[in-house]
Structures are given as structure tokens and as C-alpha cells.
Design an enzyme around this catalytic site. Sequence first.
Site, short mmCIF file in Angstrom:
data_model
loop_
_atom_site.label_atom_id
_atom_site.label_comp_id
_atom_site.label_asym_id
_atom_site.label_seq_id
_atom_site.Cartn_x
_atom_site.Cartn_y
_atom_site.Cartn_z
N THR A 182 0.78 -1.23 0.05
CA THR A 182 -0.03 0.14 0.02
C THR A 182 0.83 1.27 0.05
O THR A 182 0.37 2.36 -0.06
CB THR A 182 -1.08 0.04 1.12
OG1 THR A 182 -0.21 0.00 2.51
CG2 THR A 182 -1.96 -1.14 1.24
N GLU A 200 -2.40 -8.57 10.47
CA GLU A 200 -3.61 -8.96 11.01
C GLU A 200 -4.08 -10.22 10.24
O GLU A 200 -4.84 -11.06 10.83
CB GLU A 200 -4.63 -7.91 10.48
CG GLU A 200 -4.87 -7.16 11.66
CD GLU A 200 -3.75 -6.11 11.82
OE1 GLU A 200 -3.48 -5.99 12.97
OE2 GLU A 200 -3.21 -5.42 11.00
N ASN A 266 2.26 -4.69 14.19
CA ASN A 266 1.93 -5.57 15.47
C ASN A 266 2.47 -6.86 15.34
O ASN A 266 2.36 -7.47 13.96
CB ASN A 266 0.39 -5.40 15.82
CG ASN A 266 -0.42 -5.80 14.70
OD1 ASN A 266 -0.45 -5.02 13.62
ND2 ASN A 266 -1.03 -6.98 14.56
N ASP A 316 -2.63 -3.73 19.45
CA ASP A 316 -2.56 -3.30 17.75
C ASP A 316 -1.75 -2.02 17.72
O ASP A 316 -2.31 -1.18 17.00
CB ASP A 316 -3.86 -3.13 17.14
CG ASP A 316 -3.74 -3.00 15.72
OD1 ASP A 316 -2.75 -3.46 15.04
OD2 ASP A 316 -5.01 -2.50 14.95
#
Length: 572
Positions: A182, A200, A266, A316
Site C-alpha cells: 500500500t 492482521e 503489531n 494493535d
Amino acid sequence: MRRKRQSWVGSASGLALALGLITAAPAVADEALNQALQNPNNWPSYGRTQANTRFSPLKQINDQNVGQLKLAYAFQLGALRSNEATPIVIGDTLYVSSSSGPRSVYALDAKTGKIRWQYQPVIAEDVDPFVCCDLDSRGVAYADSKILFGTLDAHLIALDAKTGKPVWNTVVVDYKGGMAITSPPTIVKNLAVIGYAGGEYGARGALQAYDLKTGKQVWKTYTIPGPGEPGNDTWKGDSWKHGGGAAWQVGSYDPQTNTVFYGTSNPGPWNAAVRSTGTSDYGQLTNLYTSSTLALDGDTGKIKWALQSTPAEAWDYDGVNELVLADITIDGKKTPVMMKADRDGFFFVANRDTGKLISAKPFVPVNWAKSYDIAKARPIEDPAKRPHMDAKTTDICPSWMGGKNWQPMSFNPETGLVYVTTNNMCQDMQTAEVTYRRGSFYLGNDFSVNPGHGDHLGQLLALDPATQKPAWTMNLPLPWNGGTMTTAGNLVFFGDINGIFHALDAKTGKPLWQMNVGSGMGAGPMTFSVDGKQYVAILTGRAESPPAFMGEVGKKIMAATPEGGTLFVFTL
């Protein structure tokens, strides 16, 4: 292809010691980029310079005349939602990428907005479920007379800057593992360095470097240590295979020491009990090298030092936010520093040559940690704010959206201040059972986001990084506001989530000009000059997915403005 290299160093003290043995000669950047960087009229990379300061020396537009700004042109990108790119300008050509829908890269006449070329990559039709947090693009990079950008299906593509014709197209990673690109690559001499998202989804993060001329991989460094590598023992069993630590944001580069800097995300899953061994300083779990800042050798990818901002991260709190490099005076001594406004709510200042932590203080309300131990470079955590499975942990501040999220900050060497848009939100959390399934969310956490404490949910903060003291603030009614840009004209520009584009006095914070552009902004503004005339540009189009996870405040964000997809360019 050169042999892929993977290298690791151990503890924080060992990392600093290892760096002391390195005596790299100053590096020379790619010649085309180097020439572009020397011209103050250009905005040649995401943060304008490789140091990511987002400071422009231009001052034709200044605090005396900014009130006269008028629209020069508007360009419709043909794509709504999460238009997060900062355009770049080389000479008289502006390059910008769009996000969702017909994702494209455009080359425009920088003065008029007229299209010079458009390139629309073919992206896998089934990519949407494998992208965590919206179908976004943060822009393109320039080097070797090429425009480089990543795609949501994890390709790195190089186009001829004059014609837009493809030069090479390389697959970085398999997107079906939940990994997307991204952000634009970081240019390091003859290499394009790129990471990918996936924290995630249980990805194992990595940084990879590609030859600018051929697109062939030169080195790869995993951000999660495997068996036999220092730090692997901070992972339980084989949990390192899905450990997160994705480097999905932009990097920075110091050519004097040939060091490239990246933050990592994370760890995966959010449930720390699945992955943590329980052995480290203060009894805190670590999960190296997640939620960290990494300094790597630009030629080999070897890690020089690492600074972990949130050990055994469970909230997170990605550590991916951009690293801003500058030389500032601390205690009367000019010091080469790396600055980061972290998701965990602490503002970090470290010596970028050694990795030694200089200061770490909250820049938003923080209660997950009581303070930061500078000597040991570790937070002093409040155990009552760590999520557990047997009961919900409430009022954890900040929330997962962070004291600051991806929206870029800026540093003005003339005022000595950084300009950060902050979030004042908290959260409730409870961990849950979780099983890894490739290409699916890997969280193990039930959460809700709530308004923070105080009379505002967002803020523009002008902070002195040498003292960690605010110079001034501007309270905002909602969080999730846009990035900043600052200039030698004593100005700071930013767009808010309510669709207002602002110009303020960089020294005092006095509002000087504003314009309603019709859609919320996350992107950072930029400025450039062509034929002796200065322009200011901003890309509009708020995100759709992240606000959906922000509870009632998220509903207000989505109701504040419609989605958008327009490049606005202003001049006197």
C-alpha cells in the site's frame, strides 16, 4: 540474482555494539533521484526528502499572502475511498496514484493538470478479502528515470517516467496470504526497498530490495527471526511463522551512513498468549522484532540496530509510523536523530547512528504504560491495562488507531517543531481463542473503541522534539485527520476529516487560510514550483474501512463527508 541475505543481532545493547563496528562510507543515491533532490522546486519522494521531513524550502507562498490562495485546477482520479497518496513532482510533471476502483498511476502537467499518460495495472480480481484496512495507495517513488509503485496483489512495478510504459513487474509476495503493498518503495542507491502488509493475517514480515534496472531481488531480511537466529526464543513454539511484524508503511534513508529505516507492525495474533514465551526484562514478553524501528544496511539488508517501542504488543500498536530524520540540538549538542510519533502514544527520539534512545514521552493520553525507562529502552507497563481472556480490560488509552496512525507528520528545521495530527480515543479489549487460517484475519481479540478523555477527539500538535514540550495545539472535533506539510514560508498545511484544508502559522498555530474541499483527507499535502510559480496540492478521499471499527465516533467520521477522489492544486 544475488544471494538472499538474512541477518540478525541480539539485545538492544548488543545491537548498538554491533553498529559500532560498522564504518560504511557515505553512499551516493540514484543519480536521477539525486538530481531531483537537489532542486528545491521538486517534491521528488513521499516525504519530499529521503529523511521524510515533509519540509519545503519554498516560500513564495508564505504567512503574509497565503490568504490569497486560489484553486489552480482539480483533477478527478476516477476512484473513491482511501486516496492516501502524496503526489510527487519532478520538473514540470506531477505523478499521483489512485486507490480503489480503476486504480491508476497518472502523469500530469504540473501547471495545468492535463494528462500526459495514465497506467492502469491489472490487479487480481479476488484481492479485496486479503487487504486488511481499505483499498488504499500512498503514492509512487521516482528513481533511475522510472516511476515505481506497489499493488494490492503485492507486485512492484516500474514504469518509464516519460512514457508510462512498463519496464519491469516483479511479484514481491503471495497476496493470498493476506499480504498487500500500500506504500511506495524507499530508494537506496540502485535499489528499491519494499515491505508489505499482513500483520492482521499472520504474515511473517520482511523487507526486500530490488535492482532498479532489472527488478531482480538483491536481498531479503525477515523482520521475525527464525530458528537459530537471535530473538527467535522470544516466540512460543513455531508461532514465529505467523508473527506479523509487517513493514507496510514508508521507509527513510540516510545516505551518509547508508542506513535504511523502517517500522514494523503489531505481532500476530493480537492474543499474546499464543506467541509469547514470558522471558525478558521486567517480565515483559518481547516478540522480536515487532512494533519496532529497524535500521538496516542499505546494501545487504543486515540489521544494524533495533528499537522495540511496544514489547509483547497486545493492543494493535503498530510501530510502522514513518521515521523522520534530522539533526537537532539536544542539551546544547547537535545530534543526528530519528523521530517517531508511535501508535502506542509515545513520541520517540533516538540517535539514528547508534539506536540509543534519547527520550520517549506521551504526546496523547496514555495509560497502558506508566512511563518509559530510557536506560533500558522499555516501557513500564501497567499490568491492569493488558488484555486477558478471563475478563474485559476497559479504558485502554490510546485505542488501536493509535496516538497517531499512518497520516504523516512533518518537521520544520527553521521552527524546530514537528507537526502531528493526533487521535484521542481509548478502547476495551478481551482476548479470545484463535487458530491460524491462511488468508483470514488472525486476531484473537474482541475490542471496542470509545472516545478518549478531554474535550477533543483529534488534535494538531506542534511539538519541540528536543524538549518534548508542545509549542501550540489546535483541537479538532473528530480523530483520523490528515497528514501535515510545512514550509520555509512559516506555514503548516493539513486537511481534516471534515473536508477542510488548512494553512496555519507554523510558529504560533494561528489559522491563516482554509478551504472546504468536500471530502475528508488522510493524505499529506505537498508543494512545488514550476516556471517560478509555487503551488500547493492535496488529495482528498477519506477511508471507508477503518472508521467502521471505531464505534459511534466512526459513524460520525463517515457522516462528516462523502467519499472522494480529487487532486486539488492551489496557487496565488
